[in-house]
Design an enzyme around this catalytic site. Structure first.
Site, short mmCIF file in Angstrom:
data_model
loop_
_atom_site.label_atom_id
_atom_site.label_comp_id
_atom_site.label_asym_id
_atom_site.label_seq_id
_atom_site.Cartn_x
_atom_site.Cartn_y
_atom_site.Cartn_z
N LYS A 176 0.86 -1.19 0.00
CA LYS A 176 0.00 0.00 0.00
C LYS A 176 0.89 1.24 0.00
O LYS A 176 1.50 1.59 1.00
CB LYS A 176 -0.91 0.04 1.23
CG LYS A 176 -1.97 1.14 1.09
CD LYS A 176 -2.53 1.63 2.41
CE LYS A 176 -1.86 2.84 2.96
NZ LYS A 176 -1.86 4.07 2.15
N GLY A 228 7.27 5.77 7.81
CA GLY A 228 6.34 6.88 7.93
C GLY A 228 6.49 7.53 9.28
O GLY A 228 7.56 7.47 9.90
N SER A 229 5.41 8.12 9.75
CA SER A 229 5.50 8.91 10.99
C SER A 229 5.64 8.00 12.21
O SER A 229 5.23 6.84 12.20
CB SER A 229 4.28 9.80 11.14
OG SER A 229 3.17 8.99 11.48
N GLU A 250 10.34 2.24 10.19
CA GLU A 250 11.33 3.31 10.01
C GLU A 250 10.57 4.62 10.18
O GLU A 250 9.65 4.90 9.42
CB GLU A 250 11.89 3.16 8.58
CG GLU A 250 13.19 3.80 8.39
CD GLU A 250 14.11 3.46 9.51
OE1 GLU A 250 14.52 4.39 10.21
OE2 GLU A 250 14.41 2.26 9.72
N CYS A 284 13.26 11.63 6.22
CA CYS A 284 13.42 11.37 7.65
C CYS A 284 14.88 11.58 8.04
O CYS A 284 15.18 11.76 9.21
CB CYS A 284 12.93 9.98 8.02
SG CYS A 284 13.76 8.69 7.14
N GLU A 384 9.47 17.03 14.84
CA GLU A 384 9.78 16.89 13.42
C GLU A 384 8.74 17.67 12.60
O GLU A 384 7.55 17.41 12.70
CB GLU A 384 9.72 15.41 13.03
CG GLU A 384 10.17 15.14 11.62
CD GLU A 384 10.12 13.65 11.25
OE1 GLU A 384 9.19 12.96 11.69
OE2 GLU A 384 11.01 13.21 10.52
C1 UN1 Z 1 17.93 9.00 2.20
O1 UN1 Z 1 18.32 9.70 3.12
O2 UN1 Z 1 18.40 9.08 1.07
O3 UN1 Z 1 11.83 8.30 4.66
C2 UN1 Z 1 16.89 7.97 2.43
C3 UN1 Z 1 13.01 8.62 4.63
C4 UN1 Z 1 14.04 7.54 4.89
C5 UN1 Z 1 14.92 7.31 3.72
C6 UN1 Z 1 15.98 8.31 3.56
N1 UN1 Z 1 13.38 6.31 5.27
O4 UN1 Z 1 13.32 9.75 4.39
#
Ligand code: UN1
Length: 484
Positions: A176, A228-229, A250, A284, A384
């Site tokens: 998704k 995501g968040s 992540e 992120c 953030e």
């Molecule tokens: C990057 O820094 O090139 O959602 C990848 C994000 C991370 C991936 C960053 N999971 O920004």
């Protein structure tokens, strides 16, 4: 009259229009322009997709890893050959610059190639046995049906780095993507299908959170990979934990760049600008905090403010543009809301901070590249915002700078600028992050090394490299003796 692309779902190898509510992605530069639209998947579609993935799993797990990898290699070639048109579509749908969009499509191809070649690498380990006539083998098996939930900010690279390892290790997937970037999800799915992926091995369901919730809560899911968040990641992890399903989540970051007195100022300026403002700060791993030591603070911040003000903001498909819009009006309002409270809290605005009032920059979801200096505690230092906003603090020395770098519940990445090797080694020891850059910007990842955060930035095994194998397989320890 519209030339928006029609969205489709892929379930059990069949493309269909979907029968859920209408969803559309718009061009964040010109929000009246629809990029892709169609019907979302339904909860019943999710059920069919999980069933299809489960049924396809038996044959796919038995397919030699070399052949599974060959499909990924073929898909990599397709993705690579479309880098220009798809990169442009990515810039149009997501808002990052065309150069970044094309770069991201190529990166997706690189990730597919890396995992494609995994099909010919080591598949397990062998250990000595304490008993005569025995060897101990540790073999790897797929975990089953993986739910993949991906964010808007890397519409093809993040999906590739979750889906490619899941597939090469023999799992099947229900994916998704974020509904703000479905076009690139279609492109990747089409590439994998055209490369020969059997029906049901990858299923694409496009829809908003009810579809995500149906997927996460489905009894047929064996593992979940999410980016995501932090709030959503924790909810997913809680749901999954109740059913004993492994999760790789992540999540957020509030990543610091630390510039010490002895740094190469030109290099640090270049890298901090890239870290803070590339992809309009919507990574992120973006640099959202900056810590500068007193000896260079005045000079560094002056030059940084000048550069931030001079950044060329505009249509990301124009060659000259250095920064495009953020993804949605809601994101834009949230960022300006956070900035407004920071200004009320008394932070000093060194660059940007104000909305645009005319022309394209007012029409699209643009946020001015912003640098603010913080002296005490402020939400802008800890929360953030996921936009082109950099919060700065000064530190007396390297020790205080490293302490400030750790002053966050997150621990994804950090960047340290110094020419003193001893200081760099101190940073490695003292800064609590999953990814540390010495003299380069805080963002970036490579397919062959672990990627992920410490503290509240990540849950479960990391992504990419050997870490991906840990997550997408389980081991069977085999005590092997001859039969006589
Ligand atoms: C990057 O820094 O090139 O959602 C990848 C994000 C991370 C991936 C960053 N999971 O920004």
């Amino acid at each position: 009259m519209t030339d928006a692309k029609e969205l489709r779902q892929l379930i059990a190898g069949q493309w269909s229009a979907g029968s859920g509510q209408r969803v559309a992605s718009v061009n964040p530069t010109r929000p009246s322009v629809v990029v892709a639209e169609g019907n979302s998947a339904t909860v019943n579609d999710v059920d069919c997709a999980v069933t299809a993935a489960s049924e396809a799993g038996k044959a796919w797990a038995r397919t030699p890893m070399h052949l599974r990898g060959a499909v990924l290699l073929e898909a990599a070639a397709i993705v690579d050959s479309n880098a220009l048109p798809w990169g442009l579509e990515l810039a149009t749908e997501e808002g990052k610059t065309k150069a970044e969009g094309v770069g991201e499509v190529r990166r997706a191809a690189q990730i597919l190639r890396y995992y494609g070649n995994e099909g010919d690498r080591q598949a397990g380990e062998i250990f000595a046995s304490p008993r005569a006539g025995e060897q101990i083998l540790v073999t790897r098996k797929p975990i089953g049906v993986v739910a993949v939930i991906t964010p808007f900010n890397f519409p093809i690279a993040i999906p590739a780095w979750k889906i490619a390892p899941a597939l090469v290790y023999g799992n099947t997937v229900v994916w998704k993507p974020a509904t703000t970037v479905p076009l690139l999800a279609l492109r990747l799915t089409e590439a994998l299908t055209a490369a020969g992926l059997p029906a049901g091995v990858l299923n694409l369901v496009i829809g908003d959170s009810p579809i995500g919730e149906a997927l996460i809560g489905h009894a047929g899911i064996d593992a979940i990979s999410f980016t995501g968040s932090t709030a959503v990641g924790r909810d997913i992890a809680a749901t999954a934990a109740a059913r004993g399903v492994p999760v790789q989540a992540e999540m957020g970051g509030k990543n610091a760049a630390v510039v010490l007195d002895d740094a190469d100022i030109g290099l640090a300026l270049d890298q901090v600008m890239l870290g803070a403002f590339r992809s309009a700060g919507q990574k992120c791993t973006a640099t959202s905090r900056l810590i500068v030591t007193e000896g260079i603070a005045e000079r560094f911040l002056d030059q940084l403010a000048t550069r931030a003000q001079a950044l060329v903001v505009g249509d990301p498909t124009d060659e000259a543009t250095q920064m495009g819009p953020v993804i949605t009006g809601a994101a834009q309002r949230n960022i300006y809301g956070g900035l407004g409270s920071a200004i009320n809290d008394g932070v000093e605005v060194l660059a940007g901070g104000q909305p645009y009032f005319k022309g394209l920059l007012a029409e699209g979801f643009f946020v001015a590249p912003t640098v603010v200096e913080v002296t005490g505690r402020a939400d802008i230092w800890t929360e953030e915002l996921f936009g082109p906003v950099l919060a700065v603090r000064r530190a007396a020395d390297a020790d205080e700078a490293f302490t400030l770098a750790n002053d966050s519940e997150f621990g994804l990445s950090a960047a340290v600028f110094t020419r003193d090797l001893a200081r760099a080694l101190d940073a490695v020891e003292h800064i609590d992050v999953g990814v540390l850059h010495i003299n380069s910007e805080s963002a970036g990842a490579d397919p062959h090394v672990p990627f992920g955060g410490a503290k509240k930035s990540g849950l479960g095994p990391k992504e990419q490299g050997g870490a991906a194998r840990e997550f997408f397989t389980y081991t069977t320890t085999v005590y092997l003796r001859g039969g006589s």
